[in-house]
Write a protein that holds these residues in place. Structure first.
Motif, PDB file in Angstrom:
ATOM      1  N   ALA A  23       0.837  -1.257   0.071  1.00  0.00           N
ATOM      2  CA  ALA A  23      -0.135  -0.035  -0.040  1.00  0.00           C
ATOM      3  C   ALA A  23       0.878   1.362   0.071  1.00  0.00           C
ATOM      4  O   ALA A  23       0.370   2.155  -0.663  1.00  0.00           O
ATOM      5  CB  ALA A  23      -0.814  -0.042   1.198  1.00  0.00           C
ATOM      6  N   VAL A  24       1.960   1.317   0.718  1.00  0.00           N
ATOM      7  CA  VAL A  24       2.886   2.165   0.771  1.00  0.00           C
ATOM      8  C   VAL A  24       3.571   2.661  -0.569  1.00  0.00           C
ATOM      9  O   VAL A  24       3.328   3.655  -0.985  1.00  0.00           O
ATOM     10  CB  VAL A  24       3.945   2.251   2.147  1.00  0.00           C
ATOM     11  N   ALA A  25       4.064   1.548  -1.218  1.00  0.00           N
ATOM     12  CA  ALA A  25       4.861   1.500  -2.347  1.00  0.00           C
ATOM     13  C   ALA A  25       3.705   2.029  -3.480  1.00  0.00           C
ATOM     14  O   ALA A  25       4.110   2.793  -4.393  1.00  0.00           O
ATOM     15  CB  ALA A  25       4.986   0.015  -2.782  1.00  0.00           C
ATOM     16  N   GLN A  26       2.517   1.668  -3.453  1.00  0.00           N
ATOM     17  CA  GLN A  26       1.746   2.139  -4.479  1.00  0.00           C
ATOM     18  C   GLN A  26       1.189   3.673  -4.353  1.00  0.00           C
ATOM     19  O   GLN A  26       1.147   4.204  -5.454  1.00  0.00           O
ATOM     20  CB  GLN A  26       0.159   1.238  -4.380  1.00  0.00           C
ATOM     21  N   SER A  27       1.151   3.970  -3.074  1.00  0.00           N
ATOM     22  CA  SER A  27       0.814   5.312  -3.031  1.00  0.00           C
ATOM     23  C   SER A  27       1.920   6.206  -3.274  1.00  0.00           C
ATOM     24  O   SER A  27       1.882   7.606  -3.426  1.00  0.00           O
ATOM     25  CB  SER A  27       0.252   5.629  -1.393  1.00  0.00           C
ATOM     26  N   THR A  28       3.156   5.801  -3.025  1.00  0.00           N
ATOM     27  CA  THR A  28       4.393   6.600  -3.134  1.00  0.00           C
ATOM     28  C   THR A  28       5.235   6.316  -4.508  1.00  0.00           C
ATOM     29  O   THR A  28       6.159   7.189  -4.941  1.00  0.00           O
ATOM     30  CB  THR A  28       5.481   6.352  -2.301  1.00  0.00           C
ATOM     31  N   GLY A  29       4.936   5.231  -5.206  1.00  0.00           N
ATOM     32  CA  GLY A  29       5.684   5.019  -6.601  1.00  0.00           C
ATOM     33  C   GLY A  29       7.018   4.323  -6.305  1.00  0.00           C
ATOM     34  O   GLY A  29       7.686   4.023  -7.030  1.00  0.00           O
ATOM     35  N   ALA A  30       7.081   3.801  -4.959  1.00  0.00           N
ATOM     36  CA  ALA A  30       8.476   2.994  -4.817  1.00  0.00           C
ATOM     37  C   ALA A  30       8.201   1.789  -5.028  1.00  0.00           C
ATOM     38  O   ALA A  30       7.494   0.974  -5.504  1.00  0.00           O
ATOM     39  CB  ALA A  30       8.594   3.284  -3.136  1.00  0.00           C
ATOM     40  N   ARG A  31       9.548   1.204  -5.179  1.00  0.00           N
ATOM     41  CA  ARG A  31       9.966  -0.382  -5.331  1.00  0.00           C
ATOM     42  C   ARG A  31      10.154  -0.961  -3.832  1.00  0.00           C
ATOM     43  O   ARG A  31      10.615  -0.299  -3.061  1.00  0.00           O
ATOM     44  CB  ARG A  31      10.809  -0.514  -6.325  1.00  0.00           C
TER      45      ARG A  31
END
Length: 134
Positions: A23-31
């Motif tokens: 969820a954090v990765a999806q919202s921030t664009g992180a890998r």
């Protein structure tokens, strides 16, 4: 934020920790890189350890950890996935070293117990490892 190290153990909570990291990765664009520290437990009898060649037990445990992480990786969207890794040693030290090596902006890790602070904060904590404001 570009890179998140997700420290997962084999506990039932690992699925929730991974879901939060996704969820954090999806919202921030992180890998995400999935990680497991593989310590040799002091409870393992020396007779058992001696049955393996030097480093053999550690490698067997690391293989099992990688297989579990690869299975869990199926829950990570392909565009957010950045591999799996394992490391030997005490969990806190191995996780910190892996975060430095990966140049992680964030570590996502679950807690092991339900003590007073866990009830207040929950069982998933996010630890910043970088001051980068990407």
């Amino acid at each position: 934020m570009k890179r998140i190290l997700v420290a997962l153990d084999g506990s039932p909570r690992a699925a929730t920790v991974l879901a939060q990291a996704v969820a954090v990765a999806q919202s921030t664009g992180a890998r995400l890189r999935l990680y497991r520290a593989v310590p040799i437990q002091p409870e393992i009898p020396w007779d058992m350890i001696r049955q393996f060649p030097p480093g053999g037990l550690q490698e067997l445990l690391a293989q099992h950890a990688r297989a579990d992480l690869e299975e869990r990786a199926r829950e990570v969207p392909a565009e957010r996935f950045d591999g799996v890794a394992t490391g030997a040693g005490s969990a806190w030290r191995a996780i910190c070293e892996a975060a430095r090596d990966y140049d992680a902006d964030l570590i996502v890790i679950g807690s092991h117990g339900y003590q007073a602070l866990d009830h207040l904060l929950g069982t998933t904590c996010l630890l910043y490892t970088s001051d980068a404001a990407d």
